[in-house]
Design a protein around this motif. Structure first.
Motif, PDB file in Angstrom:
ATOM      1  N   LEU A 209       2.734  10.141  -6.689  1.00 24.68           N
ATOM      2  CA  LEU A 209       4.016  10.455  -6.058  1.00 24.68           C
ATOM      3  C   LEU A 209       5.192  10.358  -7.011  1.00 24.68           C
ATOM      4  N   GLY A 210       4.948   9.857  -8.216  1.00 18.16           N
ATOM      5  CA  GLY A 210       6.036   9.715  -9.172  1.00 18.16           C
ATOM      6  C   GLY A 210       6.938   8.536  -8.893  1.00 18.16           C
ATOM      7  N   ILE A 211       6.416   7.498  -8.185  1.00 18.22           N
ATOM      8  CA  ILE A 211       7.238   6.333  -7.849  1.00 18.22           C
ATOM      9  C   ILE A 211       6.695   5.061  -8.492  1.00 18.22           C
ATOM     10  N   SER A 212       5.835   5.189  -9.503  1.00 14.63           N
ATOM     11  CA  SER A 212       5.245   4.007 -10.120  1.00 14.63           C
ATOM     12  C   SER A 212       6.272   3.187 -10.895  1.00 14.63           C
ATOM     13  N   GLY A 213       7.427   3.767 -11.194  1.00 17.83           N
ATOM     14  CA  GLY A 213       8.496   2.990 -11.806  1.00 17.83           C
ATOM     15  C   GLY A 213       9.235   2.122 -10.815  1.00 17.83           C
ATOM     16  N   ARG A 214       8.883   2.262  -9.541  1.00 18.11           N
ATOM     17  CA  ARG A 214       9.539   1.489  -8.487  1.00 18.11           C
ATOM     18  C   ARG A 214       8.581   0.580  -7.738  1.00 18.11           C
ATOM     19  N   THR A 215       7.350   1.052  -7.503  1.00 14.98           N
ATOM     20  CA  THR A 215       6.415   0.308  -6.670  1.00 14.98           C
ATOM     21  C   THR A 215       4.986   0.619  -7.103  1.00 14.98           C
ATOM     22  N   GLY A 216       4.013  -0.033  -6.460  1.00 13.63           N
ATOM     23  CA  GLY A 216       2.609   0.232  -6.758  1.00 13.63           C
ATOM     24  C   GLY A 216       1.939  -0.823  -7.616  1.00 13.63           C
ATOM     25  N   ALA A 217       2.679  -1.869  -8.004  1.00 11.54           N
ATOM     26  CA  ALA A 217       2.112  -2.941  -8.821  1.00 11.54           C
ATOM     27  C   ALA A 217       2.971  -4.186  -8.665  1.00 11.54           C
TER      28      ALA A 217
ATOM     29  N   PHE B  39       0.829  -1.199   0.000  1.00  7.95           N
ATOM     30  CA  PHE B  39       0.000   0.000   0.000  1.00  7.95           C
ATOM     31  C   PHE B  39       0.872   1.260   0.000  1.00  7.95           C
ATOM     32  N   VAL B  40       0.337   2.317  -0.577  1.00 12.12           N
ATOM     33  CA  VAL B  40       1.012   3.612  -0.647  1.00 12.12           C
ATOM     34  C   VAL B  40       0.060   4.647  -0.046  1.00 12.12           C
ATOM     35  N   ASP B  41       0.442   5.237   1.071  1.00 10.07           N
ATOM     36  CA  ASP B  41      -0.426   6.181   1.788  1.00 10.07           C
ATOM     37  C   ASP B  41       0.084   7.603   1.588  1.00 10.07           C
ATOM     38  N   LEU B  42      -0.741   8.422   0.944  1.00 11.92           N
ATOM     39  CA  LEU B  42      -0.395   9.811   0.657  1.00 11.92           C
ATOM     40  C   LEU B  42      -0.551  10.739   1.855  1.00 11.92           C
ATOM     41  N   HIS B  43      -1.242  10.289   2.901  1.00 12.34           N
ATOM     42  CA  HIS B  43      -1.715  11.243   3.903  1.00 12.34           C
ATOM     43  C   HIS B  43      -1.848  10.554   5.257  1.00 12.34           C
TER      44      HIS B  43
ATOM     45  N   GLN C 128      -9.807  -5.130  -7.946  1.00 12.89           N
ATOM     46  CA  GLN C 128      -9.024  -4.306  -8.871  1.00 12.89           C
ATOM     47  C   GLN C 128      -9.118  -2.829  -8.498  1.00 12.89           C
ATOM     48  N   ASP C 129     -10.339  -2.375  -8.174  1.00 12.20           N
ATOM     49  CA  ASP C 129     -10.530  -0.983  -7.756  1.00 12.20           C
ATOM     50  C   ASP C 129      -9.720  -0.683  -6.508  1.00 12.20           C
ATOM     51  N   ALA C 130      -9.750  -1.611  -5.543  1.00 15.28           N
ATOM     52  CA  ALA C 130      -9.067  -1.384  -4.266  1.00 15.28           C
ATOM     53  C   ALA C 130      -7.554  -1.333  -4.454  1.00 15.28           C
ATOM     54  N   VAL C 131      -7.004  -2.196  -5.323  1.00 13.73           N
ATOM     55  CA  VAL C 131      -5.563  -2.162  -5.578  1.00 13.73           C
ATOM     56  C   VAL C 131      -5.173  -0.843  -6.236  1.00 13.73           C
ATOM     57  N   ARG C 132      -5.956  -0.400  -7.184  1.00 15.24           N
ATOM     58  CA  ARG C 132      -5.670   0.903  -7.800  1.00 15.24           C
ATOM     59  C   ARG C 132      -5.660   2.013  -6.755  1.00 15.24           C
TER      60      ARG C 132
ATOM     61  N   ARG D 255     -19.276   4.868  -2.366  1.00 18.47           N
ATOM     62  CA  ARG D 255     -19.705   4.273  -3.637  1.00 18.47           C
ATOM     63  C   ARG D 255     -20.025   5.349  -4.663  1.00 18.47           C
ATOM     64  N   HIS D 256     -20.654   6.426  -4.219  1.00 18.18           N
ATOM     65  CA  HIS D 256     -20.976   7.541  -5.117  1.00 18.18           C
ATOM     66  C   HIS D 256     -19.701   8.173  -5.669  1.00 18.18           C
ATOM     67  N   ALA D 257     -18.712   8.390  -4.814  1.00 14.15           N
ATOM     68  CA  ALA D 257     -17.455   8.988  -5.268  1.00 14.15           C
ATOM     69  C   ALA D 257     -16.761   8.081  -6.271  1.00 14.15           C
ATOM     70  N   LEU D 258     -16.736   6.785  -5.995  1.00 12.99           N
ATOM     71  CA  LEU D 258     -16.116   5.840  -6.918  1.00 12.99           C
ATOM     72  C   LEU D 258     -16.830   5.850  -8.264  1.00 12.99           C
ATOM     73  N   GLY D 259     -18.158   5.871  -8.242  1.00 13.78           N
ATOM     74  CA  GLY D 259     -18.914   5.879  -9.482  1.00 13.78           C
ATOM     75  C   GLY D 259     -18.765   7.170 -10.253  1.00 13.78           C
ATOM     76  N   SER D 260     -18.638   8.287  -9.535  1.00 10.52           N
ATOM     77  CA  SER D 260     -18.521   9.588 -10.191  1.00 10.52           C
ATOM     78  C   SER D 260     -17.133   9.816 -10.764  1.00 10.52           C
ATOM     79  N   ALA D 261     -16.109   9.508  -9.980  1.00 12.59           N
ATOM     80  CA  ALA D 261     -14.735   9.763 -10.415  1.00 12.59           C
ATOM     81  C   ALA D 261     -14.179   8.637 -11.263  1.00 12.59           C
ATOM     82  N   GLY D 262     -14.618   7.406 -11.002  1.00 16.84           N
ATOM     83  CA  GLY D 262     -14.030   6.245 -11.653  1.00 16.84           C
ATOM     84  C   GLY D 262     -12.875   5.703 -10.841  1.00 16.84           C
ATOM     85  N   PRO D 263     -12.590   4.397 -10.942  1.00 16.29           N
ATOM     86  CA  PRO D 263     -11.592   3.775 -10.066  1.00 16.29           C
ATOM     87  C   PRO D 263     -10.175   4.286 -10.247  1.00 16.29           C
ATOM     88  N   GLY D 264      -9.857   4.875 -11.403  1.00 17.12           N
ATOM     89  CA  GLY D 264      -8.510   5.385 -11.608  1.00 17.12           C
ATOM     90  C   GLY D 264      -8.249   6.732 -10.994  1.00 17.12           C
ATOM     91  N   ARG D 265      -9.298   7.368 -10.417  1.00 16.68           N
ATOM     92  CA  ARG D 265      -9.156   8.709  -9.845  1.00 16.68           C
ATOM     93  C   ARG D 265      -9.461   8.725  -8.354  1.00 16.68           C
TER      94      ARG D 265
END
Length: 368
Positions: free
Chosen positions: A329-337, A44-48, A315-319, A243-253
């Protein structure tokens, strides 16, 4: 759970600190850990997050920050951003310089400056005496004090110099986030045009939606350039709103965050904060007047809540817990998948999405 989808009966091979291969059964060699019907997902990657394990990042004491990071690591957070709350400039300057060194050492993934440029009307648990407008010289001084370690700054764009501050943060290479704000929809859209790309704990600490005055929430959800933070502890948001936020923004946001304070990993009790302290009861962290003051959440619990209560697929939760925050954070070339060549940051969950084991940089830090 890989970027290409769910791999049933799969295996992951680790060499040193990195994932070297993935495949399906049979495995190529000796099996160190058999998940036995559970799941392997990226760390997991926690921004906050502000604290955990009884420790706070405020004051930037190296031992306290190390305890904070280690506590969240045991709950699956392999990359964590240390969040500072509103304080005087001298205190923030001191903490930023110290935290920058800890970021360079890899203890934390960077620093999030949440305030002091917040709305007095939407301040939440931030002390009113510390709030101020983002005067350009002060913004420049604190960005400089962070020495490139500041990864995100939360501010209220309706304040004097607010839009200029958004531009300055973005120009410095950090994420400009809209939060603790009473901004109108128009001002929020202007902030997005100026470079704001994150909504700090959407719905919390901001003007609510009104049918004649939509406020910040509607434009933040509507704009594809914005990622929205959600605190899924069952206290900050009703599952229907998530659920509303997920549906409105989409899982990638969507990015799940903890906004954790000292009680994360510790539980109920009284914890110091300024002159008054915070009491955690039944998992809810509150000031004496009832104001929410962060959370006692850990990311493994947020991941589980997202799937079991808020309508997220795995899949949504992993994203939301790994891929999207790593990208921000600009670290997807190192971690996050889970992909060969990336750092071996792994979380093992049972069939009910409860934590079983954690691997960080190729080494087990928790098993069972």
């Amino acid at each position: 759970m890989t970027p290409d989808g769910i791999v049933t009966d799969g295996w992951i091979e680790v060499g040193g600190e990195r994932i070297t291969a993935l495949g399906t059964l049979p495995p190529p060699g000796r099996v160190d850990l058999d998940v036995g019907g559970g799941w392997i997902v990226p760390g997991f990657v926690d921004l906050h997050a502000h604290g955990g394990g009884g420790a706070s990042v405020a004051g930037a004491d190296p031992a306290q920050v190390a305890l904070f990071a280690a506590t969240h690591l045991r709950h699956g957070t392999t990359s964590i951003v240390a969040s500072l709350s509103s304080a005087g400039e001298a205190a923030l300057d001191r903490d930023l310089r110290a935290l920058a060194e800890l970021a360079e050492d890899g203890v934390i993934a960077g620093v999030h400056l949440e305030g002091p440029w917040l709305s007095p009307r939407r301040k939440g648990a931030h002390p009113a005496s510390a709030l101020r407008a983002p005067e350009p010289a002060m913004v420049a001084r604190l960005l400089s004090a962070g020495r490139g370690a500041i990864r995100m700054v939360t501010l209220a764009p309706e304040l004097d110099h607010g839009l200029d501050a958004v531009r300055a943060v973005a120009d410095a290479g950090a994420i400009a986030a809209v939060g603790h704000t009473d901004a109108s929809a128009g001002t929020t859209r202007a902030a997005i045009e100026a470079g704001a790309t994150v909504a700090t704990h959407l719905f919390n600490g901001m003007a609510p939606i009104h049918h004649r005055e939509p406020g910040p929430i509607v434009p933040l959800l509507a704009d594809d350039r914005v990622t929205v933070e959600l605190v899924l502890d069952g206290i900050h948001l009703d599952p229907a709103i998530a659920r509303h936020a997920l549906g409105s923004a989409g899982p990638g946001r969507v990015a799940l965050v903890t906004d954790a304070m000292q009680a994360a990993g510790r539980g109920d009790g009284h914890y110091p904060r300024g002159d008054i302290g915070v009491t955690v009861h039944d998992g809810a962290a509150r000031l004496p007047d009832g104001t929410l003051a962060g959370s006692a959440l850990t990311m493994d619990a947020a991941f589980r809540f997202a799937i079991t209560r808020a309508g997220f697929t795995i899949q949504d939760a992993v994203r939301a817990t790994s891929t999207t925050p790593a990208r921000l954070l600009g670290i997807s070339g190192r971690t996050g998948a889970l992909r060969p060549g990336l750092t071996a940051d792994l979380v093992v969950l049972d069939a009910g999405y409860r934590l079983v084991a954690v691997m960080h940089r190729g080494a087990w830090v928790r098993t069972g």
